[in-house]
Scaffold this motif. Sequence first.
Motif, PDB file in Angstrom:
ATOM      1  N   MET A 248       0.818  -1.209   0.000  1.00 14.38           N
ATOM      2  CA  MET A 248       0.000   0.000   0.000  1.00 14.38           C
ATOM      3  C   MET A 248       0.852   1.260   0.000  1.00 14.38           C
ATOM      4  N   CYS A 249       2.087   1.130  -0.486  1.00 15.93           N
ATOM      5  CA  CYS A 249       2.982   2.284  -0.543  1.00 15.93           C
ATOM      6  C   CYS A 249       3.339   2.571  -1.994  1.00 15.93           C
ATOM      7  N   LEU A 250       2.948   3.740  -2.463  1.00 14.96           N
ATOM      8  CA  LEU A 250       3.150   4.125  -3.863  1.00 14.96           C
ATOM      9  C   LEU A 250       4.365   5.029  -4.004  1.00 14.96           C
ATOM     10  N   GLY A 251       5.098   4.797  -5.075  1.00 14.24           N
ATOM     11  CA  GLY A 251       6.194   5.677  -5.433  1.00 14.24           C
ATOM     12  C   GLY A 251       5.870   6.423  -6.714  1.00 14.24           C
ATOM     13  N   LEU A 252       6.180   7.707  -6.741  1.00 10.12           N
ATOM     14  CA  LEU A 252       5.972   8.536  -7.920  1.00 10.12           C
ATOM     15  C   LEU A 252       7.322   9.062  -8.389  1.00 10.12           C
ATOM     16  N   GLY A 253       7.662   8.819  -9.645  1.00 15.64           N
ATOM     17  CA  GLY A 253       8.832   9.431 -10.250  1.00 15.64           C
ATOM     18  C   GLY A 253       8.388  10.678 -10.988  1.00 15.64           C
ATOM     19  N   ILE A 254       8.760  11.860 -10.492  1.00 17.30           N
ATOM     20  CA  ILE A 254       8.206  13.120 -10.998  1.00 17.30           C
ATOM     21  C   ILE A 254       9.307  13.962 -11.628  1.00 17.30           C
ATOM     22  N   ASN A 255       9.041  14.449 -12.831  1.00 17.75           N
ATOM     23  CA  ASN A 255       9.957  15.366 -13.511  1.00 17.75           C
ATOM     24  C   ASN A 255       9.445  16.789 -13.383  1.00 17.75           C
ATOM     25  N   THR A 256      10.288  17.662 -12.870  1.00 15.18           N
ATOM     26  CA  THR A 256       9.976  19.082 -12.811  1.00 15.18           C
ATOM     27  C   THR A 256      10.791  19.791 -13.887  1.00 15.18           C
ATOM     28  N   GLY A 257      10.695  21.093 -13.916  1.00 14.37           N
ATOM     29  CA  GLY A 257      11.426  21.826 -14.943  1.00 14.37           C
ATOM     30  C   GLY A 257      12.926  21.719 -14.803  1.00 14.37           C
ATOM     31  N   GLU A 258      13.417  21.480 -13.583  1.00 14.60           N
ATOM     32  CA  GLU A 258      14.852  21.494 -13.346  1.00 14.60           C
ATOM     33  C   GLU A 258      15.422  20.148 -12.926  1.00 14.60           C
ATOM     34  N   LYS A 259      14.609  19.277 -12.364  1.00 13.62           N
ATOM     35  CA  LYS A 259      15.142  18.057 -11.762  1.00 13.62           C
ATOM     36  C   LYS A 259      14.055  17.006 -11.662  1.00 13.62           C
ATOM     37  N   GLY A 260      14.475  15.830 -11.230  1.00 14.16           N
ATOM     38  CA  GLY A 260      13.536  14.769 -10.932  1.00 14.16           C
ATOM     39  C   GLY A 260      13.488  14.535  -9.431  1.00 14.16           C
ATOM     40  N   VAL A 261      12.331  14.173  -8.923  1.00 13.04           N
ATOM     41  CA  VAL A 261      12.181  13.829  -7.512  1.00 13.04           C
ATOM     42  C   VAL A 261      11.362  12.547  -7.417  1.00 13.04           C
ATOM     43  N   VAL A 262      11.553  11.832  -6.319  1.00 16.99           N
ATOM     44  CA  VAL A 262      10.744  10.647  -6.030  1.00 16.99           C
ATOM     45  C   VAL A 262       9.911  10.942  -4.798  1.00 16.99           C
ATOM     46  N   VAL A 263       8.607  10.724  -4.917  1.00 21.12           N
ATOM     47  CA  VAL A 263       7.691  10.932  -3.801  1.00 21.12           C
ATOM     48  C   VAL A 263       7.128   9.578  -3.394  1.00 21.12           C
ATOM     49  N   GLU A 264       7.197   9.298  -2.106  1.00 21.07           N
ATOM     50  CA  GLU A 264       6.682   8.046  -1.560  1.00 21.07           C
ATOM     51  C   GLU A 264       5.452   8.348  -0.726  1.00 21.07           C
ATOM     52  N   ILE A 265       4.355   7.636  -1.005  1.00 23.19           N
ATOM     53  CA  ILE A 265       3.085   7.906  -0.339  1.00 23.19           C
ATOM     54  C   ILE A 265       2.554   6.622   0.282  1.00 23.19           C
ATOM     55  N   GLN A 266       2.329   6.659   1.611  1.00 26.29           N
ATOM     56  CA  GLN A 266       1.757   5.517   2.308  1.00 26.29           C
ATOM     57  C   GLN A 266       0.239   5.650   2.322  1.00 26.29           C
TER      58      GLN A 266
END
Length: 567
Positions: free
Chosen positions: A512-530
């Motif tokens: 039940m834990c989702l990971g999001l690979g997100i691209n912004t204008g300058e960089k990439g971030v990973v967001v983890e959501i429980q």
Amino acid sequence: MKKYIIYVASFVGAALLQTGCYDDKGDYDYHDVNTMEIVIPETKLRMPKEEAVEVSIMPEISQTLGQNEEDLVFQWKRLNSNATLGSDRLIDYTNYSVGKECKITVEPNESNNIGLMLVVSDKKNGTVWYQQGQVTIIKPFNPCWFILQEKENKGMLGAIEGTPEGYYVYPDVFQSEAGTMFPLDGKPLAVTARREYGGDRASISIMPPIFGLKIVPILTLVTDKDAALFTPSTLEMMYKSDKILFEPVQQGKTIKIDDYKMDKNGELFVNDGKSYFAYMDGFCIPYSIKSETGDYLSVSTYGSYGTGLVFFDSSTHSFLSGQALSGFNDYMNVSYYKSKPIRSGSSKWTDANPITASSIDLDEEGGAFDPNHIDPSLQVKDIITGGSYGNYAYAVTAPFNGKELTVFKFSADWENEDPTCAAKYTIAVPSEVDVETAKFAASYAYTANIIFMASGNKLYRINLDRGQVTELYAYEVDSSAQIASLKFKDPESVREENDEEAEGEYKEKLGMCLGLGINTGEKGVVVEIQLTMAGDISREERSICVYEDPNQPIGKIVDITYNYELE
């Protein structure tokens, strides 16, 4: 300089406290005696690779009566290599060092946790106390999010190692760990990690080791020109595309990978328009996918429901079914007699066991839709597996530039007497959702018909039964950000009734834990959501974690995957 955080926490084990009492021969008079509490700090160390590392352990001692430690003798014992971690039997330990401080030398590539026992003796009255401890060896990239990035049309693999409580960002693990470049040519397509790569545990467990069917952790990297399997903790390559896509290599053709997907039943490779399927037996030997008439098929995705496979044939706008390996005979006849000799090099690859993708017959009790006649305007976006221990497959489709989804549900839930073609849902999506680029995910942890969708900078929950689309999360730092990848930590994890409580809770959270690979204008971030069992965002602390490091920026994200290995 590395900023890797070794997370150290102290815990109090069940100290064995001994209390004496004195008998005054007739008139009982109880005297207080010294009791002790021993706390051994929990020490976690990343597995050393090149040089031995020495760690120091200093226990915390508290006494009810004693004011100093002059009368105490400290004997450290180390667990024998053939004993079980956590054993409380003295016979399983060997004397290691004397003194309050214990210094442990961890040798390079030592991956096993080191069990310890501290025996504290009071010379004054002979009382002895015992306390267990250990040095936990963290395998590199366990746990971690692997991040496949694209830089100048080439791949780069990053990682976020650790947990929200302490983590380190590696933008380029091949460079930082081995001093090498990304090992594959071509435009990056996909990354996948599995902690159990190698087949059905129930089937393999009854086989003698000589059959070579071994479950191992795996990391797969795929580009449009190459593919390779690695050991996650060492990044050691097991085999590359020339030892995977045997047919085009034997024909002298250039590798041109169009699509790739792995799930619990196997791996789909689409190379230069032709589809191959490798069973989940650990050998990664792909065979052709053929129709009932013997024609070769090109399918861009597949899904699993139970031990069944479902493919979509875009040329006929129909769903087709196949069968995964299940049971001892399947693994013997396909894996042992056909795939293993090819992998070992003793036999040349032939199309010895092609997958037959057959038309789906409507069940006698009928079905919710006709799988052989799908609206030609619908494009299959993905086929995802979830619910009821993986017995459901959801084929998510949409018309070009449309604003609604049509989801076809396939079921292997025979206990509920579901037909194979169990349900069809039509779901209107919010106006801001771009169905052409939307990503979808499902998990075994959700028994209801719930799937998840990401589009733009937002995450949505879709309740298929109620026809509801609910926004769960938005990356508000950059409204123009794009979610490039959406994956559960382990979509196949679900709490079993007979699990140990702690393991069950951990598995449940992974599912039940989702990971999001997100691209912004300058960089990439990973967001983890429980998430919760209802598919909402948990209210627990750190239920949302944004992994990033300004000094170690992640580049343009193509795909993410989660790696973890439990002992």
